[in-house]
Design a protein around this motif. Structure first.
Motif, PDB file in Angstrom:
ATOM      1  N   ASP A  84       0.830  -1.299  -0.107  1.00 40.99           N
ATOM      2  CA  ASP A  84       0.023  -0.046  -0.006  1.00 40.99           C
ATOM      3  C   ASP A  84       1.015   1.242   0.044  1.00 40.99           C
ATOM      4  O   ASP A  84       0.937   1.976   1.035  1.00 40.99           O
ATOM      5  CB  ASP A  84      -0.983  -0.052   1.208  1.00 40.99           C
ATOM      6  CG  ASP A  84      -1.945   1.035   1.124  1.00 40.99           C
ATOM      7  OD1 ASP A  84      -2.297   1.430   0.016  1.00 40.99           O
ATOM      8  OD2 ASP A  84      -2.470   1.476   2.189  1.00 40.99           O
ATOM      9  N   LYS A  85       1.379   1.554  -0.987  1.00 43.36           N
ATOM     10  CA  LYS A  85       2.420   2.525  -1.141  1.00 43.36           C
ATOM     11  C   LYS A  85       1.739   4.063  -1.027  1.00 43.36           C
ATOM     12  O   LYS A  85       2.405   4.969  -0.651  1.00 43.36           O
ATOM     13  CB  LYS A  85       3.266   2.312  -2.546  1.00 43.36           C
ATOM     14  CG  LYS A  85       3.798   1.076  -2.575  1.00 43.36           C
ATOM     15  CD  LYS A  85       5.494   1.404  -2.524  1.00 43.36           C
ATOM     16  CE  LYS A  85       6.007  -0.020  -2.956  1.00 43.36           C
ATOM     17  NZ  LYS A  85       6.790  -0.905  -1.772  1.00 43.36           N
ATOM     18  N   LYS A  86       0.666   4.209  -1.613  1.00 44.22           N
ATOM     19  CA  LYS A  86      -0.056   5.498  -1.553  1.00 44.22           C
ATOM     20  C   LYS A  86      -1.123   5.514  -0.399  1.00 44.22           C
ATOM     21  O   LYS A  86      -1.842   6.601   0.016  1.00 44.22           O
ATOM     22  CB  LYS A  86      -0.870   5.593  -2.811  1.00 44.22           C
ATOM     23  CG  LYS A  86       0.008   5.603  -4.107  1.00 44.22           C
ATOM     24  CD  LYS A  86      -0.879   5.905  -5.260  1.00 44.22           C
ATOM     25  CE  LYS A  86       0.166   5.906  -6.738  1.00 44.22           C
ATOM     26  NZ  LYS A  86      -0.669   6.351  -7.853  1.00 44.22           N
ATOM     27  N   ARG A  87      -1.133   4.707   0.652  1.00 50.07           N
ATOM     28  CA  ARG A  87      -1.734   4.639   1.721  1.00 50.07           C
ATOM     29  C   ARG A  87      -3.155   4.737   1.519  1.00 50.07           C
ATOM     30  O   ARG A  87      -3.938   5.578   2.194  1.00 50.07           O
ATOM     31  CB  ARG A  87      -1.337   5.806   2.707  1.00 50.07           C
ATOM     32  CG  ARG A  87       0.247   5.518   3.039  1.00 50.07           C
ATOM     33  CD  ARG A  87       0.807   4.206   3.926  1.00 50.07           C
ATOM     34  NE  ARG A  87       2.055   3.959   4.041  1.00 50.07           N
ATOM     35  CZ  ARG A  87       2.545   2.969   3.667  1.00 50.07           C
ATOM     36  NH1 ARG A  87       2.124   2.119   3.166  1.00 50.07           N
ATOM     37  NH2 ARG A  87       4.064   3.042   3.897  1.00 50.07           N
ATOM     38  N   ARG A  88      -3.677   4.040   0.568  1.00 47.95           N
ATOM     39  CA  ARG A  88      -5.212   4.000   0.315  1.00 47.95           C
ATOM     40  C   ARG A  88      -5.979   2.592   0.922  1.00 47.95           C
ATOM     41  O   ARG A  88      -7.127   2.678   0.513  1.00 47.95           O
ATOM     42  CB  ARG A  88      -5.545   4.438  -1.129  1.00 47.95           C
ATOM     43  CG  ARG A  88      -5.063   5.831  -1.534  1.00 47.95           C
ATOM     44  CD  ARG A  88      -5.179   6.009  -3.108  1.00 47.95           C
ATOM     45  NE  ARG A  88      -4.574   7.170  -3.561  1.00 47.95           N
ATOM     46  CZ  ARG A  88      -4.465   7.572  -4.587  1.00 47.95           C
ATOM     47  NH1 ARG A  88      -4.507   6.738  -5.602  1.00 47.95           N
ATOM     48  NH2 ARG A  88      -4.035   8.664  -5.044  1.00 47.95           N
ATOM     49  N   GLN A 122       0.249  -0.301  16.051  1.00 44.36           N
ATOM     50  CA  GLN A 122       1.237   0.332  15.508  1.00 44.36           C
ATOM     51  C   GLN A 122       1.089   0.859  13.937  1.00 44.36           C
ATOM     52  O   GLN A 122       1.742   1.747  13.384  1.00 44.36           O
ATOM     53  CB  GLN A 122       2.394  -0.800  15.491  1.00 44.36           C
ATOM     54  CG  GLN A 122       2.947  -0.969  16.836  1.00 44.36           C
ATOM     55  CD  GLN A 122       3.745  -2.128  16.521  1.00 44.36           C
ATOM     56  OE1 GLN A 122       3.744  -3.083  15.922  1.00 44.36           O
ATOM     57  NE2 GLN A 122       4.553  -2.388  17.952  1.00 44.36           N
ATOM     58  N   ILE A 123       0.374   0.166  13.376  1.00 42.54           N
ATOM     59  CA  ILE A 123       0.081   0.331  11.740  1.00 42.54           C
ATOM     60  C   ILE A 123      -0.801   1.712  11.517  1.00 42.54           C
ATOM     61  O   ILE A 123      -0.470   2.652  10.754  1.00 42.54           O
ATOM     62  CB  ILE A 123      -0.391  -0.813  11.038  1.00 42.54           C
ATOM     63  CG1 ILE A 123       0.349  -2.056  10.779  1.00 42.54           C
ATOM     64  CG2 ILE A 123      -1.141  -0.247   9.623  1.00 42.54           C
ATOM     65  CD1 ILE A 123      -0.256  -3.282  10.413  1.00 42.54           C
ATOM     66  N   LEU A 124      -1.660   1.687  12.243  1.00 45.05           N
ATOM     67  CA  LEU A 124      -2.419   3.050  12.363  1.00 45.05           C
ATOM     68  C   LEU A 124      -1.723   4.145  12.903  1.00 45.05           C
ATOM     69  O   LEU A 124      -2.083   5.444  12.077  1.00 45.05           O
ATOM     70  CB  LEU A 124      -3.915   2.746  13.391  1.00 45.05           C
ATOM     71  CG  LEU A 124      -4.750   1.869  12.391  1.00 45.05           C
ATOM     72  CD1 LEU A 124      -6.051   1.595  13.581  1.00 45.05           C
ATOM     73  CD2 LEU A 124      -5.133   2.122  11.451  1.00 45.05           C
ATOM     74  N   ALA A 125      -1.151   4.277  13.824  1.00 39.65           N
ATOM     75  CA  ALA A 125      -0.461   5.213  14.281  1.00 39.65           C
ATOM     76  C   ALA A 125       0.959   5.713  13.528  1.00 39.65           C
ATOM     77  O   ALA A 125       1.232   6.864  13.257  1.00 39.65           O
ATOM     78  CB  ALA A 125       0.057   5.078  15.662  1.00 39.65           C
ATOM     79  N   GLU A 126       1.762   4.737  13.341  1.00 42.79           N
ATOM     80  CA  GLU A 126       3.021   4.953  12.885  1.00 42.79           C
ATOM     81  C   GLU A 126       2.900   5.332  11.158  1.00 42.79           C
ATOM     82  O   GLU A 126       3.426   6.167  10.420  1.00 42.79           O
ATOM     83  CB  GLU A 126       4.042   4.069  12.978  1.00 42.79           C
ATOM     84  CG  GLU A 126       4.494   3.792  14.663  1.00 42.79           C
ATOM     85  CD  GLU A 126       5.230   2.725  14.864  1.00 42.79           C
ATOM     86  OE1 GLU A 126       5.673   1.937  13.677  1.00 42.79           O
ATOM     87  OE2 GLU A 126       5.343   2.346  15.810  1.00 42.79           O
ATOM     88  N   TYR A 128      -0.127   5.171   9.080  1.00 43.04           N
ATOM     89  CA  TYR A 128      -1.261   5.991   8.642  1.00 43.04           C
ATOM     90  C   TYR A 128      -1.650   7.066   9.389  1.00 43.04           C
ATOM     91  O   TYR A 128      -2.603   8.011   9.023  1.00 43.04           O
ATOM     92  CB  TYR A 128      -2.490   5.016   8.523  1.00 43.04           C
ATOM     93  CG  TYR A 128      -2.566   4.083   7.502  1.00 43.04           C
ATOM     94  CD1 TYR A 128      -2.881   4.411   6.046  1.00 43.04           C
ATOM     95  CD2 TYR A 128      -2.182   2.632   7.752  1.00 43.04           C
ATOM     96  CE1 TYR A 128      -2.844   3.147   5.319  1.00 43.04           C
ATOM     97  CE2 TYR A 128      -2.187   1.773   6.786  1.00 43.04           C
ATOM     98  CZ  TYR A 128      -2.285   2.090   5.480  1.00 43.04           C
ATOM     99  OH  TYR A 128      -2.298   1.168   4.534  1.00 43.04           O
ATOM    100  N   GLY A 129      -0.882   7.297  10.585  1.00 40.77           N
ATOM    101  CA  GLY A 129      -1.250   8.603  11.215  1.00 40.77           C
ATOM    102  C   GLY A 129      -2.417   8.744  11.886  1.00 40.77           C
ATOM    103  O   GLY A 129      -2.878   9.952  12.102  1.00 40.77           O
TER     104      GLY A 129
END
Length: 168
Positions: A84-88, A122-126, A128-129
């Motif tokens: 998911d390079k574009k974070r979509r 970790q994934i959501l915070a780091e 995806y912000g």
């Protein structure tokens, strides 16, 4: 004598018996570490190793090793994060991780449940912000680790991420 004792558990599963106890755990940890190393180094060899581990676990799931379902879903979610390079693709990743969490709950494996919740945090915070969305997963992780009696892990999480655990 062991063969006689375990026949009811493995009848019709001769091909997948070897993956039933330790191989899928090793493949899972190999996959998790490979995806994490890829995330930090961007070296393709780690992404490739992660994909191989994911593929191996999904093959065991297809062959009927039901214990592999949660860890296979976790690795599939990790693979999706890497791709998911574009974070979509956050909703699909969360769906796959929820599948892993529910699978761990159904099997009663608190360690996996806790690890999966912590990893989603970790994934959501780091990546995806999404700090607000990640807090619930951290609280669930602490609860699962506490149920599993991993008290040192609970204390460590409270020390490192205490600001997300307001009064927890």
């Amino acid at each position: 004598i062991l063969e006689e004792l375990f026949t009811p558990f493995v009848s019709g599963r001769d091909k997948v018996f070897r993956g039933h106890f330790t191989n899928f755990s090793n493949s899972f940890y190999e996959g998790i570490m490979s995806y994490r190393l890829y995330h930090h180094t961007k070296k393709r060899k780690y992404r490739k190793q992660g994909r191989l581990s994911t593929k191996r676990l999904h093959k065991w799931v297809d062959d009927g090793v039901l214990d592999c379902i949660p860890v296979a879903a976790c690795l599939r979610a990790e693979q999706m994060v890497v791709e998911d390079k574009k974070r979509r693709n956050k909703p699909a990743i969360l769906r796959e991780y929820r599948r892993a969490i529910v699978g761990a709950q159904e099997l009663g494996v608190w360690q996996w449940e806790a690890m999966f919740h912590e990893r989603v945090f970790q994934i959501l915070a780091e990546i995806y912000g999404d700090v607000v969305g990640s807090e619930l997963f951290l609280k669930q992780a602490v609860s699962c680790y506490d149920r599993w009696e991993a008290f040192s892990k609970v204390e460590w999480l409270k020390q490192v991420h205490g600001r997300f655990l307001n009064g927890y």
